[in-house]
Design a protein around this motif. Sequence first.
Motif, mmCIF file in Angstrom:
data_model
loop_
_atom_site.group_PDB
_atom_site.id
_atom_site.type_symbol
_atom_site.label_atom_id
_atom_site.label_comp_id
_atom_site.label_asym_id
_atom_site.label_seq_id
_atom_site.Cartn_x
_atom_site.Cartn_y
_atom_site.Cartn_z
ATOM 1 N N GLY D 108 0.832 -1.202 0.000
ATOM 2 C CA GLY D 108 0.000 0.000 0.000
ATOM 3 C C GLY D 108 0.856 1.238 0.000
ATOM 4 N N ARG D 109 0.250 2.350 0.399
ATOM 5 C CA ARG D 109 0.958 3.633 0.350
ATOM 6 C C ARG D 109 1.826 3.853 1.576
ATOM 7 N NH1 ARG D 109 0.583 8.223 -2.450
ATOM 8 N NH2 ARG D 109 -1.065 7.233 -3.658
ATOM 9 N N PHE D 136 7.319 5.597 2.465
ATOM 10 C CA PHE D 136 6.259 4.651 2.822
ATOM 11 C C PHE D 136 6.064 4.565 4.335
ATOM 12 C CE2 PHE D 136 8.051 3.194 -1.203
ATOM 13 C CZ PHE D 136 6.924 3.003 -1.970
ATOM 14 N N VAL D 168 -1.881 2.147 13.518
ATOM 15 C CA VAL D 168 -2.598 2.076 12.240
ATOM 16 C C VAL D 168 -3.540 3.269 12.097
ATOM 17 C CG1 VAL D 168 -4.405 0.811 11.008
ATOM 18 C CG2 VAL D 168 -2.399 -0.400 11.904
ATOM 19 N N VAL D 169 -4.240 3.581 13.151
ATOM 20 C CA VAL D 169 -5.186 4.692 13.075
ATOM 21 C C VAL D 169 -4.439 6.024 12.984
ATOM 22 C CG1 VAL D 169 -6.988 5.951 14.317
ATOM 23 C CG2 VAL D 169 -7.016 3.440 14.254
ATOM 24 N N ASP D 172 -2.850 6.262 9.615
ATOM 25 C CA ASP D 172 -3.698 5.887 8.479
ATOM 26 C C ASP D 172 -2.938 4.883 7.590
ATOM 27 O OD1 ASP D 172 -5.855 5.831 6.760
ATOM 28 O OD2 ASP D 172 -5.396 7.726 5.791
ATOM 29 N N ASP D 174 -1.641 1.248 5.839
ATOM 30 C CA ASP D 174 -2.126 0.058 5.145
ATOM 31 C C ASP D 174 -1.545 -1.224 5.731
ATOM 32 O OD1 ASP D 174 -3.583 1.464 2.985
ATOM 33 O OD2 ASP D 174 -1.596 2.187 2.449
ATOM 34 N N PRO D 197 -2.517 -6.187 7.371
ATOM 35 C CA PRO D 197 -1.312 -7.004 7.170
ATOM 36 C C PRO D 197 -0.194 -6.603 8.136
ATOM 37 C CG PRO D 197 -2.103 -6.108 5.067
ATOM 38 C CD PRO D 197 -2.923 -5.479 6.143
ATOM 39 N N VAL D 198 0.436 -7.605 8.754
ATOM 40 C CA VAL D 198 1.537 -7.367 9.689
ATOM 41 C C VAL D 198 2.779 -8.069 9.145
ATOM 42 C CG1 VAL D 198 2.393 -7.727 12.034
ATOM 43 C CG2 VAL D 198 -0.041 -7.199 11.640
ATOM 44 N N VAL D 199 3.854 -7.314 8.995
ATOM 45 C CA VAL D 199 5.063 -7.857 8.379
ATOM 46 C C VAL D 199 6.128 -8.125 9.437
ATOM 47 C CG1 VAL D 199 6.871 -7.467 6.666
ATOM 48 C CG2 VAL D 199 4.582 -6.504 6.301
#
Lengths: 242, 242, 242, 242, 242, 242
Positions: D108-109, D136, D168-169, D172, D174, D197-199
Amino acid sequence: MLIKIVNPNTSKGMTRSIHAAALAMAAPGTSVDAVSPAMGPASIESHYDEALSVPGVLAEVAAGEQSGVDGYVIACFGDPGLDAARELAAGPVVGIAEAAMRTAAYLGRRFTVVTTLDRTRGRAWDLAERYGVQRFCAGVHACDIPVLELEEDPDALEKVTQACRDAVVRDDADAVVLGCAGMADLCADLSAAIGVPVVDGVRAATLQVQSLVAMGLRTGARGEFATPPSKPYTGLLRGFSL
Amino acid sequence: MLIKIVNPNTSKGMTRSIHAAALAMAAPGTSVDAVSPAMGPASIESHYDEALSVPGVLAEVAAGEQSGVDGYVIACFGDPGLDAARELAAGPVVGIAEAAMRTAAYLGRRFTVVTTLDRTRGRAWDLAERYGVQRFCAGVHACDIPVLELEEDPDALEKVTQACRDAVVRDDADAVVLGCAGMADLCADLSAAIGVPVVDGVRAATLQVQSLVAMGLRTGARGEFATPPSKPYTGLLRGFSL
Amino acid sequence: MLIKIVNPNTSKGMTRSIHAAALAMAAPGTSVDAVSPAMGPASIESHYDEALSVPGVLAEVAAGEQSGVDGYVIACFGDPGLDAARELAAGPVVGIAEAAMRTAAYLGRRFTVVTTLDRTRGRAWDLAERYGVQRFCAGVHACDIPVLELEEDPDALEKVTQACRDAVVRDDADAVVLGCAGMADLCADLSAAIGVPVVDGVRAATLQVQSLVAMGLRTGARGEFATPPSKPYTGLLRGFSL
Amino acid sequence: MLIKIVNPNTSKGMTRSIHAAALAMAAPGTSVDAVSPAMGPASIESHYDEALSVPGVLAEVAAGEQSGVDGYVIACFGDPGLDAARELAAGPVVGIAEAAMRTAAYLGRRFTVVTTLDRTRGRAWDLAERYGVQRFCAGVHACDIPVLELEEDPDALEKVTQACRDAVVRDDADAVVLGCAGMADLCADLSAAIGVPVVDGVRAATLQVQSLVAMGLRTGARGEFATPPSKPYTGLLRGFSL
Amino acid sequence: MLIKIVNPNTSKGMTRSIHAAALAMAAPGTSVDAVSPAMGPASIESHYDEALSVPGVLAEVAAGEQSGVDGYVIACFGDPGLDAARELAAGPVVGIAEAAMRTAAYLGRRFTVVTTLDRTRGRAWDLAERYGVQRFCAGVHACDIPVLELEEDPDALEKVTQACRDAVVRDDADAVVLGCAGMADLCADLSAAIGVPVVDGVRAATLQVQSLVAMGLRTGARGEFATPPSKPYTGLLRGFSL
Amino acid sequence: MLIKIVNPNTSKGMTRSIHAAALAMAAPGTSVDAVSPAMGPASIESHYDEALSVPGVLAEVAAGEQSGVDGYVIACFGDPGLDAARELAAGPVVGIAEAAMRTAAYLGRRFTVVTTLDRTRGRAWDLAERYGVQRFCAGVHACDIPVLELEEDPDALEKVTQACRDAVVRDDADAVVLGCAGMADLCADLSAAIGVPVVDGVRAATLQVQSLVAMGLRTGARGEFATPPSKPYTGLLRGFSL
């Protein structure tokens, strides 16, 4: 609509050719004035010259505010006094470096700038960064003709043409930006000779001011560019007190 | 070694406190002069003021060149006239914003700037970019005290202290940079009060010039910063002809 | 004031010439120590060497903290261990790449770096970015002399002089930065030969530390650069437990 | 294919859980080793710890080169010793911060990083810049759990989950990047809990090394990353002579 | 696991060689499909071609969603339609420019790109910026072979080899990135010939999608990349209504 | 002079209000056409919609080239198909995001963008970067009104006004940029209501095209933006063969 073009140097000949370039662009109903200031350097070829051209530019903007000017062009490729002029003027103010480089950014991926003396290249890069066009500016090149000789050197057109041609190839450029108001009258010949769009800042800035006024847009005055706080000025500059 | 501090505004009181801050840093064998120019604004709180402080600054640099000055400090956080002064002076010239922000960059990842009026914040950001310290500059904050009231407002120290404290927390800063030469005399008290390194540009610039002179370093004069081409100046500014 | 210069490699000859360069800059009242670590590489010419010079540097900083050192210089152009040393030391720590490149940024628009081996150029660029001087750094060039041969090769001065001359022209530079502490004793000769300011990081960093201490400034210790959490270290490095 | 995972700290428990995460990703035909070095810090929570973990990492890479390892993972989110390890190893070397952040850039962004202690956030930003993922990376947030307590604190999962949700909030985002190898075994639970998604860098780096080896790709060895020049090392580190 | 490779142009021959390159990388248990779209340009050599290849790509992704595809590769170096495909697909989508350039960033400080026609170089730079690899990308060079002649010109391998060799030297590069999917079958020969790692985006992207699916990662769908709002499409494109 | 405005979506109502806004700006002697394409989405609210609006835009440009159009405006804030249209057209092509954001950059230090749906904010940032105005763009904010409801929701003006007001304060902005062509008819009311310059891209782009044509400037056609190579197109898009 009344647009005032301020040539920051005191060379009347250059002011005349700037005026002609601007007039040719004005829409019906737009009047265009062009002036040289009453004080300052004969030409602008150093940071020193540029800094000392600013009081004259600001005096002309202050005078313009008294006589109903709708917008201003600062017609030197160093855009001297632009921020200060924006604080002073009710209407928009546009510099020719700003307008030329942003205009060229509409014409492709990359432009190249051809200017007069080598020592002025740094200022052009500073402005390119400030205006956000550094990514479009592939190079700034000097043709090594002093500003006031642009009008007198019989080989000026030939030298500038060659400098433009070289710059286009070296920088793989889509367009050329003329880096001096004194080149305004060469613009059409240059474009014809090299077959690449050539942007003259005097024309670009005049049209930009005209467009801003047409849209009713002016410098935002909420904060940084509000009218400066009034205070005493002393010595030679006492006349600048607000 | 002779260092000349130029306070670009005409307020003698501020020049005196700037002088005191600089003197406290000078090594044995270093003389420090501090002056206000003979022309220009009483304080610098806009792009207009800043632009119009430049002729006075340049006149003082030109005078310094006649009297054996080894290096100069420009003591206003907008660093007015820095490029032009570098063309004019044989020795190094350092602005206090430049020196303060680069000095703070040695002290951690991030500094925060506390300045006077909100409208001057933009200029601080411009300089941070130009000097390459934007990545260290986490914020620029105003304490909303006009420059000349810093010396007269009995609550100035308290207000600036609170602004520093807030800025450090908001920006998670390792150090504070004082954004006005008029805050030089508050530096020690501020640092003691907030427990974080506080950088005063007057001290930082004075030491920087002294160091440059000690190393035999001056502005490179091969190109952009060579002596300006001589030419006529007219009107009020005719005395600036080189 | 006591400044400790840590030469991260184990070459005593280089430590002696570094010491001489630093001493020549110290103000009256400033003492300067210079040491090589008790462990590590004979010279630093790769990421591997640089990484493995760090334990020795940190051991010297830890020792300095026991003996009242006011500030430190890390005298290798890769600035090995700088962040870690800042966590460990109560006073300021300055790397020579950091000081040299920031100092050169006061001297014009652009500097060029001349270093030893080609393979170290990448590290110089990494540091230029990190210190915010990438915009001033026009090039990094190798003279292809290994670090320890700088002192033994009879043609070293001539080769470095030529490399500097070439770099100035290629990069249109206002100043040269020497990219190795082993070049400190060439600085005056180089500057005289090429007629352009030449910045030696050992001198620049020594003066910078002295200035920071004079202003009472040290690394901010609110967060990232606070003393490291204590914990067990094992194996060869067990002596590094805090 | 043999991949060696080097956990730069000496905590065997963390090495075991790292090994498990890596093994779960290996293709048939890929063997995965995981080791802690014989020297260095119990955990990495400062620039000091990170710098001093590097000799142990490099010793493990040197040993790996003797035993036919095809590629390496450095399993600490500071990627300690990455450049030096690349000089030493014939095959590819990948850091978990590098792999995690580049992997998240495919999703994502914007991603957000959740790490352990607040003081390690700066290093994460440094790496984000270096790897080109700063654009990113919307934020780096600490959950304030020391590295070794991740495995012992019964509330660790809950605390990290909440930190991820908040990040995340606020950003914002991804996707989330886990900023510590010690979080590898929380990855699936976190992703299930927050629906984003968690990397995990251990998994991402193991797969990345496997992919590079499968394509026959390794670090380019033409210049900066060629084998380091051989030279004497002394003291505790004399074993590191090449 | 089912991976679908979409070759955005309609050349079946290129699709076959792309398929072969991807198949050679797939792990046991991974199926790989490769398709050309039912509409669009025969090759992609301009912004016009690229823009008009997108409907075909999106139609293939929409079809893939109906048939259980786990992840997609877009196999043209302009990565056409990548953002839109990410909105449409439940699983990950990777472009070959994205994967090739990020993969090359693991191999050293700098890579160089060798592509087909000169006019496509701008798009490669745009993508390098967008993916954060501009700092690793030292140059983009054309070998001046039209896309579809890569397979027919008997001298193609020789010409591309020479272009790679030149690019490596000019850019002092650690690795080469192939700037066209049509070069996938030259990759091994090129690497052998020039002795520098050569990255083929088809292989890199296939492995990257496989890795993402193995880790259970997909495009984040909280905001920008959620399924597009449904609405009517008209004319030729009415079939694209969601 | 004939300017053609292409509204990339198929909503005739929006095309009419776009036409009105453009007509109000045209100089005497300038004709303005406005069209919706014959294919594509009813509105543009995702990367998917934007990508699929491009064939319709290009068909309209191709038609314009047959009928003597001098310059084009692409009237959707995502500027879909801009690069491809520039290859196709002999005269200049300007996107409304491009023109609006560059115009706003003349009005102060910072502008803020107010757009429709949250998910379109990313595209606005992408364009801001590409056009070099990221440094002027302080924020992009959604008012959460779908594009086609701008004309039908009776509270649209009130909601957008409030969003503008909030954005100006949050971003300390000098000007507002409207992030959707559907807001063109709200521009005057918004500016009056919030007392800050409000820039509508339709007006700005129309004037920009008119200015470029007046100066005889068009997209440079030496390389990247030359006419695309001709080749077969197949399937639904076979009509796009050049």
